[in-house]
Design an enzyme around this catalytic site. Sequence first.
Site, short mmCIF file in Angstrom:
data_model
loop_
_atom_site.label_atom_id
_atom_site.label_comp_id
_atom_site.label_asym_id
_atom_site.label_seq_id
_atom_site.Cartn_x
_atom_site.Cartn_y
_atom_site.Cartn_z
N ASP A 109 0.85 -1.19 0.00
CA ASP A 109 0.00 0.00 0.00
C ASP A 109 0.89 1.24 0.00
OD1 ASP A 109 -1.78 2.03 0.39
OD2 ASP A 109 -2.80 1.10 2.10
N THR A 127 -4.45 8.86 -9.21
CA THR A 127 -4.63 9.45 -10.55
C THR A 127 -6.00 10.10 -10.76
OG1 THR A 127 -5.29 7.27 -11.36
CG2 THR A 127 -2.99 7.90 -11.70
N THR A 135 3.82 13.33 -14.79
CA THR A 135 2.68 13.79 -15.60
C THR A 135 2.89 15.14 -16.26
OG1 THR A 135 0.35 14.42 -15.42
CG2 THR A 135 1.67 14.73 -13.47
N TYR A 151 -3.49 17.24 -7.77
CA TYR A 151 -2.80 16.11 -8.42
C TYR A 151 -1.46 16.57 -8.99
CZ TYR A 151 -1.73 12.75 -12.17
OH TYR A 151 -1.10 11.85 -13.01
N TRP A 165 -2.06 11.84 -20.88
CA TRP A 165 -3.29 11.34 -21.51
C TRP A 165 -3.17 9.84 -21.79
CZ3 TRP A 165 -5.79 15.24 -25.46
CH2 TRP A 165 -5.81 16.52 -24.93
N1 LIG Z 1 -3.76 8.11 -16.60
C1 LIG Z 1 -3.27 9.20 -17.20
O1 LIG Z 1 -3.91 9.80 -18.08
C2 LIG Z 1 -1.91 9.73 -16.82
C3 LIG Z 1 -1.44 10.91 -17.42
C4 LIG Z 1 -0.18 11.39 -17.08
C5 LIG Z 1 0.60 10.69 -16.18
N2 LIG Z 1 0.13 9.56 -15.61
C6 LIG Z 1 0.97 8.86 -14.64
O2 LIG Z 1 1.25 7.58 -15.16
C7 LIG Z 1 1.41 6.65 -14.07
C8 LIG Z 1 0.56 5.44 -14.32
O3 LIG Z 1 -0.79 5.86 -14.43
P1 LIG Z 1 -1.95 4.87 -14.93
O4 LIG Z 1 -2.62 5.52 -16.08
O5 LIG Z 1 -1.43 3.48 -15.05
O6 LIG Z 1 -2.92 4.99 -13.67
P2 LIG Z 1 -4.06 4.05 -13.17
O7 LIG Z 1 -4.54 3.14 -14.27
O8 LIG Z 1 -5.03 4.92 -12.47
O9 LIG Z 1 -3.31 3.13 -12.11
C9 LIG Z 1 -2.87 3.65 -10.88
C10 LIG Z 1 -2.26 2.52 -10.12
O10 LIG Z 1 -1.83 3.03 -8.85
C11 LIG Z 1 -2.32 2.14 -7.85
N3 LIG Z 1 -2.53 2.76 -6.57
C12 LIG Z 1 -3.28 3.84 -6.26
N4 LIG Z 1 -3.26 4.05 -4.93
C13 LIG Z 1 -2.48 3.07 -4.40
C14 LIG Z 1 -2.07 2.73 -3.09
N5 LIG Z 1 -2.45 3.43 -2.01
N6 LIG Z 1 -1.24 1.67 -2.92
C15 LIG Z 1 -0.85 0.92 -3.97
N7 LIG Z 1 -1.21 1.18 -5.24
C16 LIG Z 1 -2.02 2.25 -5.44
C17 LIG Z 1 -3.64 1.63 -8.41
O11 LIG Z 1 -4.03 0.49 -7.69
P3 LIG Z 1 -5.58 0.03 -7.61
O12 LIG Z 1 -5.80 -0.75 -8.88
O13 LIG Z 1 -5.64 -0.81 -6.39
O14 LIG Z 1 -6.40 1.28 -7.51
C18 LIG Z 1 -3.22 1.35 -9.85
O15 LIG Z 1 -2.52 0.14 -9.92
C19 LIG Z 1 1.09 7.44 -12.80
O16 LIG Z 1 2.30 7.91 -12.24
C20 LIG Z 1 0.29 8.64 -13.30
O17 LIG Z 1 0.45 9.76 -12.45
C21 LIG Z 1 -1.11 9.05 -15.93
#
Ligand SMILES: NC(=O)c1ccc[n+]([C@@H]2O[C@H](COP(=O)([O-])OP(=O)(O)OC[C@H]3O[C@@H](n4cnc5c(N)ncnc54)[C@H](OP(=O)(O)O)[C@@H]3O)[C@@H](O)[C@H]2O)c1
Length: 294
Positions: A37, A61, A100, A124, A149
């Site tokens: 966690d 996120t 991000t 965020y 994105w």
């Molecule tokens: N999504 C976007 O559009 C976007 C854009 C720019 C940058 N990013 C960055 O890219 C990276 C990956 O994003 P993504 O799109 O893969 O996001 P995502 O699909 O929302 O996945 C987020 C992950 O973080 C985990 N998480 C959240 N809280 C947690 C906690 N307390 N302990 C352990 N795990 C936790 C979630 O676990 P659960 O499945 O248990 O919730 C999930 O595995 C992040 O650093 C994000 O900031 C994303």
Amino acid sequence: MTERWLVTGGTGQVGQALARLDIPGVEVIAPPRAELDLAALPDLDPLLEGVSAIVNCGAYTAVDKAESEPLMARAINTAAPARLAAAAARMGIPIIHVSTDYVFPADGHGPRREDDAVAPVSVYGQTKADGEDAVRASGARHAIVRTAWVVSADGANFVKTMLRLGAERDSLNVVADQRGCPTHAGDLAAALAAITARFTGDAQQASGTWHCSNSGETTWHGLATHTFAVAADCGMKVPAQVAAITTAEYPTPARRPADSRLDCSRLSADFGIALRPWQDAVDEIVRQLAGRAD
Ligand SMILES: NC(=O)c1ccc[n+]([C@@H]2O[C@H](COP(=O)([O-])OP(=O)(O)OC[C@H]3O[C@@H](n4cnc5c(N)ncnc54)[C@H](OP(=O)(O)O)[C@@H]3O)[C@@H](O)[C@H]2O)c1
């Protein structure tokens, strides 16, 4: 010898894509939230025994929800990377940290370069920017990889939301004055794997910040209309009308940069990585969701 990489956020879009990759000589360990966690990290040193790199894909996120949960967003996006990076420094291993485009200010123009000033306008974005700073200050060898994105056939993202709403409604309003670069989670995962391998394989690889998104640019409206064009081609129901609206017409709890396009030329120069055009990536996702994947 097999390397072991600890990937956080293994159930997320990017973490899943990374865990799915078949990387020669690498065992990816991606514990779910129940086992690791980020909001309540245990003593990390025993967990990192035998680990050759940390890839931090986990994050809070939910951009709008973060406005009302700033403490939780900070715990996951700032305190957790700080702890992970400090542990990486102690163990002498690199940390690859995903960040991000939302670290950039609401105004000003892209494409944004790695050295452009950050000035987040959301909880965020601020917590992610502070997470970056903590990784930089940790003393660990690090790569901070900013993306934008993120879309995939997994998890929650804009393309899937559009397809769901498009199947339910005859018309949609979509913001057309925010510009950015969509990024396929699988393409980003492959780039992260190549960057991580460079850090584990070459002790001289210098730390730094790199931008990584698919090539090209669009708006949310452009991304929606492209998604629907491919979906219609696949026989999916799409809305008859997709109206272009302004950010002011679609108020959200969190503010977003008007232009967060990322300049990815440093990634190309340093790692030889250039991702395909975003349209090709979105085509692949929509066809996969429509059951039309090749
Ligand atoms: N999504 C976007 O559009 C976007 C854009 C720019 C940058 N990013 C960055 O890219 C990276 C990956 O994003 P993504 O799109 O893969 O996001 P995502 O699909 O929302 O996945 C987020 C992950 O973080 C985990 N998480 C959240 N809280 C947690 C906690 N307390 N302990 C352990 N795990 C936790 C979630 O676990 P659960 O499945 O248990 O919730 C999930 O595995 C992040 O650093 C994000 O900031 C994303």
